[in-house]
Enzyme design. Structure first.
Site, PDB file in Angstrom:
ATOM      1  N   CYS A   1      24.906  -0.448 -46.866  1.00 57.02           N
ATOM      2  CA  CYS A   1      24.707   0.994 -46.927  1.00 57.02           C
ATOM      3  C   CYS A   1      23.241   1.354 -47.197  1.00 57.02           C
ATOM      4  O   CYS A   1      22.506   0.581 -47.808  1.00 57.02           O
ATOM      5  CB  CYS A   1      25.546   1.570 -48.054  1.00 57.02           C
ATOM      6  SG  CYS A   1      27.268   1.127 -47.942  1.00 57.02           S
TER       7      CYS A   1
ATOM      8  N   ARG B   1      19.817  -2.184 -41.524  1.00 63.71           N
ATOM      9  CA  ARG B   1      20.547  -2.806 -42.628  1.00 63.71           C
ATOM     10  C   ARG B   1      22.002  -3.076 -42.252  1.00 63.71           C
ATOM     11  O   ARG B   1      22.683  -3.837 -42.920  1.00 63.71           O
ATOM     12  CB  ARG B   1      20.522  -1.888 -43.853  1.00 63.71           C
ATOM     13  CG  ARG B   1      19.152  -1.685 -44.430  1.00 63.71           C
ATOM     14  CD  ARG B   1      19.167  -0.580 -45.463  1.00 63.71           C
ATOM     15  NE  ARG B   1      20.015  -0.904 -46.595  1.00 63.71           N
ATOM     16  CZ  ARG B   1      19.576  -1.411 -47.730  1.00 63.71           C
ATOM     17  NH1 ARG B   1      18.305  -1.647 -47.891  1.00 63.71           N
ATOM     18  NH2 ARG B   1      20.405  -1.671 -48.716  1.00 63.71           N
TER      19      ARG B   1
ATOM     20  N   TRP C   1      28.312   0.992 -44.745  1.00 71.04           N
ATOM     21  CA  TRP C   1      28.836  -0.288 -44.257  1.00 71.04           C
ATOM     22  C   TRP C   1      30.129  -0.485 -45.031  1.00 71.04           C
ATOM     23  O   TRP C   1      30.121  -0.698 -46.246  1.00 71.04           O
ATOM     24  CB  TRP C   1      27.840  -1.394 -44.562  1.00 71.04           C
ATOM     25  CG  TRP C   1      28.155  -2.722 -43.960  1.00 71.04           C
ATOM     26  CD1 TRP C   1      27.831  -3.157 -42.704  1.00 71.04           C
ATOM     27  CD2 TRP C   1      28.836  -3.815 -44.596  1.00 71.04           C
ATOM     28  NE1 TRP C   1      28.274  -4.448 -42.520  1.00 71.04           N
ATOM     29  CE2 TRP C   1      28.893  -4.879 -43.657  1.00 71.04           C
ATOM     30  CE3 TRP C   1      29.416  -4.019 -45.852  1.00 71.04           C
ATOM     31  CZ2 TRP C   1      29.498  -6.103 -43.933  1.00 71.04           C
ATOM     32  CZ3 TRP C   1      30.011  -5.236 -46.133  1.00 71.04           C
ATOM     33  CH2 TRP C   1      30.041  -6.260 -45.181  1.00 71.04           C
TER      34      TRP C   1
ATOM     35  N   ASN D   1      25.591   3.413 -52.898  1.00 68.00           N
ATOM     36  CA  ASN D   1      25.523   2.021 -52.431  1.00 68.00           C
ATOM     37  C   ASN D   1      26.055   1.151 -53.558  1.00 68.00           C
ATOM     38  O   ASN D   1      25.738   1.404 -54.727  1.00 68.00           O
ATOM     39  CB  ASN D   1      24.083   1.578 -52.169  1.00 68.00           C
ATOM     40  CG  ASN D   1      23.510   2.167 -50.904  1.00 68.00           C
ATOM     41  OD1 ASN D   1      24.163   2.944 -50.219  1.00 68.00           O
ATOM     42  ND2 ASN D   1      22.280   1.801 -50.595  1.00 68.00           N
ATOM     43  N   GLY D   2      26.801   0.100 -53.219  1.00 68.94           N
ATOM     44  CA  GLY D   2      27.326  -0.803 -54.242  1.00 68.94           C
ATOM     45  C   GLY D   2      28.835  -0.722 -54.302  1.00 68.94           C
ATOM     46  O   GLY D   2      29.482  -0.192 -53.386  1.00 68.94           O
TER      47      GLY D   2
ATOM     48  N   GLU E   1      21.135 -23.752 -39.211  1.00 68.82           N
ATOM     49  CA  GLU E   1      20.498 -22.460 -38.949  1.00 68.82           C
ATOM     50  C   GLU E   1      20.554 -22.118 -37.455  1.00 68.82           C
ATOM     51  O   GLU E   1      20.792 -20.969 -37.079  1.00 68.82           O
ATOM     52  CB  GLU E   1      19.044 -22.484 -39.460  1.00 68.82           C
ATOM     53  CG  GLU E   1      18.212 -21.256 -39.155  1.00 68.82           C
ATOM     54  CD  GLU E   1      18.744 -19.970 -39.792  1.00 68.82           C
ATOM     55  OE1 GLU E   1      19.703 -20.022 -40.574  1.00 68.82           O
ATOM     56  OE2 GLU E   1      18.199 -18.903 -39.460  1.00 68.82           O
TER      57      GLU E   1
ATOM     58  N   LYS F   1      22.216 -18.663 -36.237  1.00 66.08           N
ATOM     59  CA  LYS F   1      21.426 -17.687 -35.462  1.00 66.08           C
ATOM     60  C   LYS F   1      22.142 -17.375 -34.159  1.00 66.08           C
ATOM     61  O   LYS F   1      22.254 -16.235 -33.734  1.00 66.08           O
ATOM     62  CB  LYS F   1      20.044 -18.303 -35.184  1.00 66.08           C
ATOM     63  CG  LYS F   1      18.924 -17.376 -34.944  1.00 66.08           C
ATOM     64  CD  LYS F   1      18.244 -16.897 -36.198  1.00 66.08           C
ATOM     65  CE  LYS F   1      19.197 -16.546 -37.287  1.00 66.08           C
ATOM     66  NZ  LYS F   1      18.733 -16.150 -38.517  1.00 66.08           N
TER      67      LYS F   1
ATOM     68  N   GLU G   1      25.587 -15.408 -34.744  1.00 70.01           N
ATOM     69  CA  GLU G   1      25.533 -14.072 -35.351  1.00 70.01           C
ATOM     70  C   GLU G   1      25.029 -13.005 -34.374  1.00 70.01           C
ATOM     71  O   GLU G   1      25.441 -11.861 -34.455  1.00 70.01           O
ATOM     72  CB  GLU G   1      24.747 -14.053 -36.666  1.00 70.01           C
ATOM     73  CG  GLU G   1      23.262 -14.298 -36.576  1.00 70.01           C
ATOM     74  CD  GLU G   1      22.570 -14.262 -37.939  1.00 70.01           C
ATOM     75  OE1 GLU G   1      23.040 -13.583 -38.852  1.00 70.01           O
ATOM     76  OE2 GLU G   1      21.525 -14.921 -38.078  1.00 70.01           O
TER      77      GLU G   1
ATOM     78  N   HIS H   1      34.473 -38.024 -36.159  1.00 66.90           N
ATOM     79  CA  HIS H   1      35.553 -38.039 -37.148  1.00 66.90           C
ATOM     80  C   HIS H   1      36.439 -36.801 -37.018  1.00 66.90           C
ATOM     81  O   HIS H   1      36.949 -36.297 -38.017  1.00 66.90           O
ATOM     82  CB  HIS H   1      34.976 -38.170 -38.557  1.00 66.90           C
ATOM     83  CG  HIS H   1      34.235 -39.455 -38.767  1.00 66.90           C
ATOM     84  ND1 HIS H   1      34.871 -40.669 -38.810  1.00 66.90           N
ATOM     85  CD2 HIS H   1      32.906 -39.724 -38.864  1.00 66.90           C
ATOM     86  CE1 HIS H   1      33.974 -41.638 -38.967  1.00 66.90           C
ATOM     87  NE2 HIS H   1      32.761 -41.084 -38.990  1.00 66.90           N
TER      88      HIS H   1
ATOM     89  N   LYS I   1      21.663  -6.488 -43.235  1.00 74.13           N
ATOM     90  CA  LYS I   1      20.417  -7.190 -43.548  1.00 74.13           C
ATOM     91  C   LYS I   1      20.363  -7.593 -45.014  1.00 74.13           C
ATOM     92  O   LYS I   1      19.960  -8.691 -45.354  1.00 74.13           O
ATOM     93  CB  LYS I   1      19.235  -6.274 -43.208  1.00 74.13           C
ATOM     94  CG  LYS I   1      17.866  -6.886 -43.462  1.00 74.13           C
ATOM     95  CD  LYS I   1      17.530  -7.888 -42.398  1.00 74.13           C
ATOM     96  CE  LYS I   1      16.235  -8.606 -42.631  1.00 74.13           C
ATOM     97  NZ  LYS I   1      16.217  -9.892 -41.906  1.00 74.13           N
TER      98      LYS I   1
HETATM   99  C1  G6P Z   1      22.439 -11.496 -44.796  1.00 72.31           C
HETATM  100  C2  G6P Z   1      21.473 -11.580 -43.625  1.00 72.31           C
HETATM  101  C3  G6P Z   1      20.999 -13.027 -43.451  1.00 72.31           C
HETATM  102  C4  G6P Z   1      20.371 -13.526 -44.742  1.00 72.31           C
HETATM  103  C5  G6P Z   1      21.352 -13.385 -45.914  1.00 72.31           C
HETATM  104  C6  G6P Z   1      20.657 -13.633 -47.234  1.00 72.31           C
HETATM  105  O1  G6P Z   1      23.635 -12.138 -44.491  1.00 72.31           O
HETATM  106  O2  G6P Z   1      22.092 -11.129 -42.451  1.00 72.31           O
HETATM  107  O3  G6P Z   1      20.020 -13.087 -42.413  1.00 72.31           O
HETATM  108  O4  G6P Z   1      20.006 -14.860 -44.586  1.00 72.31           O
HETATM  109  O5  G6P Z   1      21.863 -12.049 -45.972  1.00 72.31           O
HETATM  110  O6  G6P Z   1      19.720 -12.613 -47.436  1.00 72.31           O
HETATM  111  P1  G6P Z   1      18.455 -12.732 -48.351  1.00 72.31           P
HETATM  112  O7  G6P Z   1      17.827 -11.365 -48.310  1.00 72.31           O
HETATM  113  O8  G6P Z   1      18.951 -13.093 -49.713  1.00 72.31           O
HETATM  114  O9  G6P Z   1      17.590 -13.792 -47.773  1.00 72.31           O
END
Ligand code: G6P
Length: 608
Positions: free
Chosen positions: A2, A27, A75, A101-102, A481, A485, A488, A504, A603
């Protein structure tokens, strides 16, 4: 997650809020709304969907007059994305409007209490209880009322509140969820994120947990829960607005991928002086380092993956045992942490709720916490014993790229710094690593010049349904990673597997045409990787190999190979990462995905 934006001043607020909320879109959100005071009335417009739907409802902001207002991008957590669950929420009589937010953790209890006292609820959200509580405890004094309500709330919150009877004020309060105040001339702002206000002002006040701010157009006052006025801690942000703009690129993600040579240089070069590593104000003494018996690395999402790579690096350079944990797991499993453990928290935003909670837990248990953070002044940075900032600049795309690269760069610097202090590294090796670190920017630049090769591969494979990323050792850690990537932003199922582990169980999923991305850059393990690649080829897989020229034998067993420039094995993840980012980007782009704002993602994840 949010986003909050509030304004009080002389400008018409509806178009201003619409424009500012756009800056918070990155975000992640599913609905949006605004509440505007026009002197007498409090008008709320909110809707499920993107901001352009809200903008149409408001006739681009021309529909509602008023110079005081709060806006929100939601969100969904409590209740599906819908018009009624969107913020702002109104109290029953329409006197108070709230954006939140929260998560209010005791909202069910509060809701029952209010319902028993005759309040009717319209939404399924936890947030609506705040608006109803404000009306229930209304004393006629806005500050006093907010203090009373604040005492009832458990959980995390950043709140923007306006009241019909106080049309010249906005109230802001926070606990465990970020909120800043933008200080202007004859106008003031509240925002959950600097990006929403940076084009208007660079003078800010970072609201602290428990503080209550009362904003008027010409005045800002901060109070504690006893109504005592507090001193304002005003700071200036050194953000360049162009950093938060696309600057001609189609997507922020691509822009941020392309920025990596620069930000890697910015993060590394100033910290190497006369071949010595200077880590800002940090001083980890030899005695302290000798006494720690374990390093714990915590993070979420991609930051956790940096930790997975870091484990190999620290263990190799320090010969100390390293545990890596997902922050949300760490905090609830009674971790073995004490003063002899160094905890390293990694976070781009510095606000991820689980990482922040893990930092607090670690410090409570007596550990020293060193954080690697991108956003200056963020909660994790503030609450750690030591902070090393990644100087990646603002990262807007939800899928992290440049923040990841710079976090990894800091890991190298930190590991070398500690290794040198402990006397675990020969001078010759140390200087070689330093030279290699300084070469990273130009080598990434070289890879980016060959991006067309990855694009062509992506054009041929964007309709694939499953992808497996495999590797060994550091290449395996990086494949975690690569896979994240890829899935997502492209919405294609993908998994990362340690290449030796594939047989396995998971190899049963490989069939004719399955795409396998094999990262085979670790010289000592290339032969082993060739065997693993042959195993999947024998079952019909199509293989993209990522390696170095030196290991060109890989080409003989792969359908397509991409070579990174030569560099020492330890630093290879910084380079092999780049084709993986490009692959995810080009595949998602070809599939027409919403690359910068992938569905369901946020984000900055400020709830558990
Ligand atoms: C979200 C983002 C990721 C990020 C993760 C941790 O899931 O989409 O890209 O790696 O949060 O975020 P931070 O701000 O703690 O790196």
């Amino acid at each position: 997650m949010c986003g909050i934006l509030g304004y009080i001043g002389k400008e018409q607020v509806a178009p201003l809020l619409l424009k500012g909320l756009e800056k918070l879109e990155y975000r992640g959100y599913d609905s949006a709304g605004v509440a505007i005071l026009d002197g007498e009335r409090l008008n709320v417009t909110k809707t499920k969907g993107r901001l352009k739907v809200l903008s149409e409802l408001l006739k681009q902001g021309k529909e509602i007059q008023g110079t005081v207002g709060i806006g929100h991008t939601r969100w969904a957590t409590h209740g599906e994305p819908s018009d009624v669950n969107s913020h702002p929420h109104l109290s029953e009589s329409g006197k108070f409007a709230v954006v939140h937010n929260g998560i209010i953790e005791n909202y069910l209890h509060l809701r029952d209490f209010l319902a028993d006292n005759g309040k009717k609820f319209l939404s399924e959200t936890d947030s609506e209880v705040i608006a109803q509580l404000l009306e229930y405890y209304d004393t006629g004094d806005l500050l006093e009322t907010v203090i009373k309500v604040k005492e009832k709330l458990e959980g995390s919150y950043a709140l923007g509140i306006i009241c019909r009877d106080n049309p010249d004020r906005i109230v802001a309060v926070r606990k465990d969820s970020p909120l800043i105040i933008g200080v202007g001339r004859g106008e003031n702002f509240i925002a959950s994120d600097i990006t929403a206000i940076v084009s208007k002002t660079k003078t800010i006040i970072r609201l602290k947990d428990g503080e209550i701010a009362i904003l008027e157009a010409e005045n800002i006052k901060l109070y504690d829960k006893h109504k005592t006025e507090l001193k304002k801690d005003i700071s200036t942000i050194d953000w360049n607005i162009s950093e938060a703009k696309k600057e001609g690129y189609e997507h922020f993600m691509f822009k941020e991928i392309m920025e990596q040579p620069k930000v890697i240089g910015d993060t590394i070069s100033p910290r190497i002086r006369d071949e010595e590593i200077i880590l800002d104000k940090i001083n980890l003494s030899k005695e302290y380092l000798e006494n720690i018996n374990k390093i714990y690395i915590i993070g979420c999402g991609s930051a956790f993956h940096v930790g997975c790579i870091a484990k190999y690096i620290f263990e190799k350079l320090l010969r100390k045992s390293v545990e890596v944990d997902i922050a949300s797991e760490f905090r609830y499993r009674d971790p073995i942490v004490n003063k002899d453990v160094l905890v390293i928290a990694i976070s781009q935003s510095g606000e991820t709720a689980d990482t922040l909670a893990a930092v607090r837990e670690s410090r409570k248990l007596g550990a020293r916490v060193l954080s690697i953070v991108n956003v200056v002044g963020s909660s994790i940075a503030n609450e750690s014993d030591d902070v090393i900032y990644t100087w990646a600049g603002p990262e807007i795309a939800v899928a992290t790229t440049k923040a990841f690269s710079t976090q990894l760069a800091i890991v190298y610097l930190l590991a070398l710094y500690m290794s040198k202090k402990l006397g675990k590294i020969e001078n010759k090796d140390y200087f070689e690593y330093i030279a290699e670190l300084l070469s990273l920017s130009s080598k990434i630049e070289t890879i980016l010049k060959e991006k067309e090769n990855i694009r062509e591969f992506a054009l041929d494979h964007y309709s694939t349904e499953d992808v497996f990323f495999i590797g060994r050792n550091l290449d395996y850690a990086l494949s975690l990673e690569g896979s994240l990537k890829f899935k997502e932003i492209s919405y294609i199922h993908s998994e990362a597997y340690a290449a030796g582990e594939l047989k396995h169980g998971t190899i049963s999923l490989i069939e004719k045409g399955t795409l396998v991305v094999a990262i085979a850059a670790q010289d000592a393990l290339v032969e082993k990787m060739i065997s693993n690649i042959k195993e999947v080829k024998a079952r019909g897989a199509r293989v993209l190999g990522i390696t170095t020229q030196k290991n060109a034998d890989i080409k003989k067993v792969c359908d397509f190979t991409f070579c990174i420039p030569e560099i020492c094995n330890l630093l290879k993840p910084s380079l092999t990462l780049i084709p993986l980012q490009l692959l995810a980007y080009y595949v998602a782009s070809e599939r027409g995905c919403d690359i910068d704002k992938p569905r369901n993602l946020a984000k900055s994840v400020t709830v558990e």
